[in-house]
Motif scaffolding. Structure first.
Motif, short mmCIF file in Angstrom:
data_model
loop_
_atom_site.label_atom_id
_atom_site.label_comp_id
_atom_site.label_asym_id
_atom_site.label_seq_id
_atom_site.Cartn_x
_atom_site.Cartn_y
_atom_site.Cartn_z
N SER A 87 0.81 -1.22 0.00
CA SER A 87 0.00 0.00 0.00
C SER A 87 0.85 1.26 0.00
CB SER A 87 -0.93 0.02 1.23
OG SER A 87 -1.81 -1.09 1.21
N HIS A 88 2.12 1.15 0.31
CA HIS A 88 3.01 2.31 0.37
C HIS A 88 4.21 2.05 -0.53
CE1 HIS A 88 0.67 2.47 4.12
NE2 HIS A 88 0.77 3.78 4.01
N PRO A 89 4.09 2.29 -1.83
CA PRO A 89 5.20 2.00 -2.76
C PRO A 89 6.45 2.80 -2.47
CG PRO A 89 3.46 3.29 -3.84
CD PRO A 89 2.91 2.85 -2.52
N ARG A 90 6.33 3.89 -1.72
CA ARG A 90 7.51 4.69 -1.39
C ARG A 90 8.49 3.90 -0.52
NH1 ARG A 90 9.05 8.96 -4.38
NH2 ARG A 90 7.19 9.93 -5.25
N TRP A 91 7.97 2.94 0.25
CA TRP A 91 8.87 2.14 1.09
C TRP A 91 9.78 1.28 0.22
CZ3 TRP A 91 4.98 -0.01 5.31
CH2 TRP A 91 4.46 1.09 6.01
N SER A 92 9.21 0.57 -0.73
CA SER A 92 10.04 -0.25 -1.62
C SER A 92 10.94 0.63 -2.48
CB SER A 92 9.16 -1.12 -2.51
OG SER A 92 8.30 -0.33 -3.31
N GLY A 133 16.18 2.34 -3.95
CA GLY A 133 17.09 3.45 -4.21
C GLY A 133 18.34 3.38 -3.35
N ALA A 134 18.17 3.00 -2.08
CA ALA A 134 19.33 2.89 -1.20
C ALA A 134 20.28 1.79 -1.67
CB ALA A 134 18.87 2.61 0.23
N PHE A 135 19.70 0.67 -2.11
CA PHE A 135 20.53 -0.44 -2.62
C PHE A 135 21.28 -0.02 -3.88
CE2 PHE A 135 20.80 -4.03 -5.62
CZ PHE A 135 21.72 -4.82 -4.94
N ALA A 136 20.58 0.62 -4.82
CA ALA A 136 21.23 1.03 -6.07
C ALA A 136 22.31 2.08 -5.80
CB ALA A 136 20.18 1.58 -7.04
N ALA A 137 22.06 3.02 -4.89
CA ALA A 137 23.06 4.06 -4.59
C ALA A 137 24.29 3.45 -3.93
CB ALA A 137 22.43 5.11 -3.66
N SER A 138 24.09 2.48 -3.02
CA SER A 138 25.23 1.83 -2.37
C SER A 138 26.06 1.05 -3.38
CB SER A 138 24.73 0.89 -1.27
OG SER A 138 23.98 1.59 -0.30
N LEU A 139 25.39 0.35 -4.29
CA LEU A 139 26.11 -0.40 -5.32
C LEU A 139 26.88 0.53 -6.24
CD1 LEU A 139 26.65 -3.17 -6.56
CD2 LEU A 139 24.56 -2.90 -7.91
N ALA A 140 26.25 1.66 -6.60
CA ALA A 140 26.93 2.62 -7.46
C ALA A 140 28.14 3.24 -6.76
CB ALA A 140 25.94 3.72 -7.88
N TRP A 141 28.02 3.51 -5.47
CA TRP A 141 29.16 4.04 -4.70
C TRP A 141 30.32 3.04 -4.71
CZ3 TRP A 141 30.81 8.30 -2.01
CH2 TRP A 141 31.82 8.10 -1.07
N PHE A 142 30.01 1.78 -4.50
CA PHE A 142 31.04 0.74 -4.48
C PHE A 142 31.72 0.65 -5.84
CE2 PHE A 142 32.29 -3.80 -4.84
CZ PHE A 142 33.19 -3.84 -3.79
N VAL A 143 30.94 0.71 -6.91
CA VAL A 143 31.52 0.68 -8.26
C VAL A 143 32.39 1.90 -8.50
CG1 VAL A 143 30.96 0.76 -10.73
CG2 VAL A 143 29.68 -0.76 -9.21
N THR A 160 16.10 5.07 -10.20
CA THR A 160 15.25 4.16 -9.44
C THR A 160 14.02 4.84 -8.87
OG1 THR A 160 16.63 4.56 -7.49
CG2 THR A 160 17.10 2.59 -8.79
N THR A 161 13.82 6.12 -9.16
CA THR A 161 12.69 6.85 -8.58
C THR A 161 11.50 6.92 -9.53
OG1 THR A 161 13.71 8.92 -9.34
CG2 THR A 161 14.11 8.26 -7.05
N SER A 162 11.50 6.12 -10.59
CA SER A 162 10.37 6.15 -11.52
C SER A 162 10.19 4.78 -12.14
CB SER A 162 10.61 7.22 -12.61
OG SER A 162 11.81 6.95 -13.31
N LEU A 210 14.95 -2.78 -13.60
CA LEU A 210 14.51 -3.88 -14.46
C LEU A 210 14.31 -5.18 -13.66
CD1 LEU A 210 16.73 -3.29 -17.62
CD2 LEU A 210 14.25 -3.16 -17.52
N LEU A 211 15.20 -5.39 -12.67
CA LEU A 211 15.10 -6.60 -11.85
C LEU A 211 13.98 -6.49 -10.82
CD1 LEU A 211 18.89 -7.33 -11.24
CD2 LEU A 211 17.34 -8.56 -12.77
N LEU A 212 13.77 -5.28 -10.30
CA LEU A 212 12.74 -5.05 -9.28
C LEU A 212 11.84 -3.90 -9.72
CD1 LEU A 212 15.11 -5.22 -6.18
CD2 LEU A 212 13.59 -7.05 -6.99
#
Length: 380
Positions: free
Chosen positions: A26-31, A36-46, A69-71, A172-174
């Motif tokens: 019911s709250h898509p902002r949570w996912s 977004g946090a996962f993608a940002a962390s992965l991008a930082w590591f790269v 990841t925000t759309s 694409l994955l999620l």
């Protein structure tokens, strides 16, 4: 005793998990936040693992990841390309102006002014503001020597592009598919219209003529709910494009169901708005010839209640599970049939009133046409 306690030990966790799942969908902002946090962390590591000079500026990669990841899947690709183009143009503006022999204040003013001129370019879409941010970043942080400046620009643009690519891959994955929020929006629209129609029927029976100010305010209050439902269903339709989740759990049928019901409720909202508008204008004190009068108000109120019943059934007419849709379909069909009968009775009453009165009842005829239109909209 142990056997009696076992069901409680099982039901409670299942109930908690079910409630948590309902809250999550019911709250898509949570996912969105988690993704977004996962993608940002992965991008930082790269970014940290990238070769020089990119690894000196790893914090720019998460910017691109968060953007992507925000759309929705399709929009994330489009907006990522638009943002990279805007970043590139902003960087070129800053670098070109920096080569001119200008005082610092004049240089800043020229860079911002030129970047603002580019914000509205159609090619950038909604990402035009990145032109200004990019130009200021490059002007302030990349204004060393020629080599340093170009190195910064290349790293800045490259890392944002890499981060955006990571964000697109995560999307694409999620992929997002906000079916539950749009379902809730349709339910709020359904409830709001049915409540207003029922209240209008009660008012006509108990009080007679309408208070123009109060009912005009009530009419206006429903409009944001209509727009919210339309926007929610539009977001779901856009999110379904290039979305792998559409193929699972009969989501494709659910999306088509929501689209049909959104059209039916949208037309019904126009009918409710027009009915209230006509009654506010004609069924009030001070009118020499009112729309209904004491003779027609009871029958019209009964028809409004039949309309409200059909509205409440319409939102359950289609469900995600096709096998369970039969009962809901029958319920909706019965409600619309009841509305048809009520509209026909109202039409007969108006004809009888016209034959025994000099009043034309033109507005009453228009109201009948609106109610018939509402019945047709709900007859899916």
């Amino acid at each position: 005793m142990a056997d009696q306690r076992l069901p409680l030990a099982v039901v409670r966790p299942v109930g908690a998990l079910s409630a948590a799942h309902r809250a999550w969908v019911s709250h898509p902002r949570w996912s969105l936040a988690v993704k977004g946090a996962f993608a940002a962390s992965l991008a930082w590591f790269v970014g940290l693992l990238a070769p020089e000079p990119f690894s000196q500026y790893p914090y720019y990669a998460p910017l691109g990841a968060v953007l992507a990841t925000t759309s929705t899947v399709v929009r994330s690709v489009r907006e990522s390309l638009q943002s990279v183009a805007a970043v590139l143009v902003g960087a070129l503006i800053a670098r070109t102006v920096h080569l001119l022999p200008l005082p610092g204040l004049v240089e800043l003013a020229m860079v911002v002014g030129l970047a603002l001129l580019c914000v509205g370019w159609r090619i950038f879409g909604d990402m035009g503001s990145w032109t200004v941010m990019s130009s200021i970043f490059v002007l302030i942080l990349g204004n060393g020597g020629d080599g340093d400046g170009m190195e910064f620009i290349g790293s800045y643009i490259g890392l944002i592009l890499v981060g955006a690519s990571i964000g697109i891959a995560v999307n694409l994955l999620l992929p997002p598919l906000p079916l539950t929020p749009s379902e809730l929006a349709l339910g709020r629209l359904r409830d709001g219209m049915a409540e207003q129609v029922e209240l209008l029927a009660n008012w006509l029976e108990d009080r007679g003529t309408l208070d123009p100010d109060e009912w005009e305010q009530r009419r206006q209050q429903l409009l944001p709910t209509v727009e919210c439902a339309r926007a929610a269903v539009a977001r779901t339709r856009e999110a379904s494009r290039a979305n792998l989740r559409v193929r699972y759990k009969r989501n494709e049928y659910w999306i088509a169901s929501q689209t049909r019901r959104a059209g039916a409720l949208g037309t019904s909202a126009e009918v409710v708005d027009e009915i209230v508008r006509l009654l506010v204008e004609w069924e009030r004190d001070g009118r020499g010839e009112v729309a209904l009068g004491q003779r027609l108000r009871p029958e019209f109120a009964a028809t409004l209640r039949a309309f409200a019943t059909a509205l409440r059934a319409a939102v359950t007419r289609d469900v995600a599970d096709q096998a369970a849709a039969g009962a809901a379909r029958d319920e909706a069909a019965d409600a619309v049939a009841g509305l048809d009968r009520s509209v026909e009775r109202l039409r007969d009453v108006v004809r009888t009133a016209q034959r025994s009165s000099e009043q034309t009842y033109l507005v009453a005829g228009a109201l009948i046409v609106d109610l018939a239109r509402g019945a047709d909209a709900l007859r899916l």
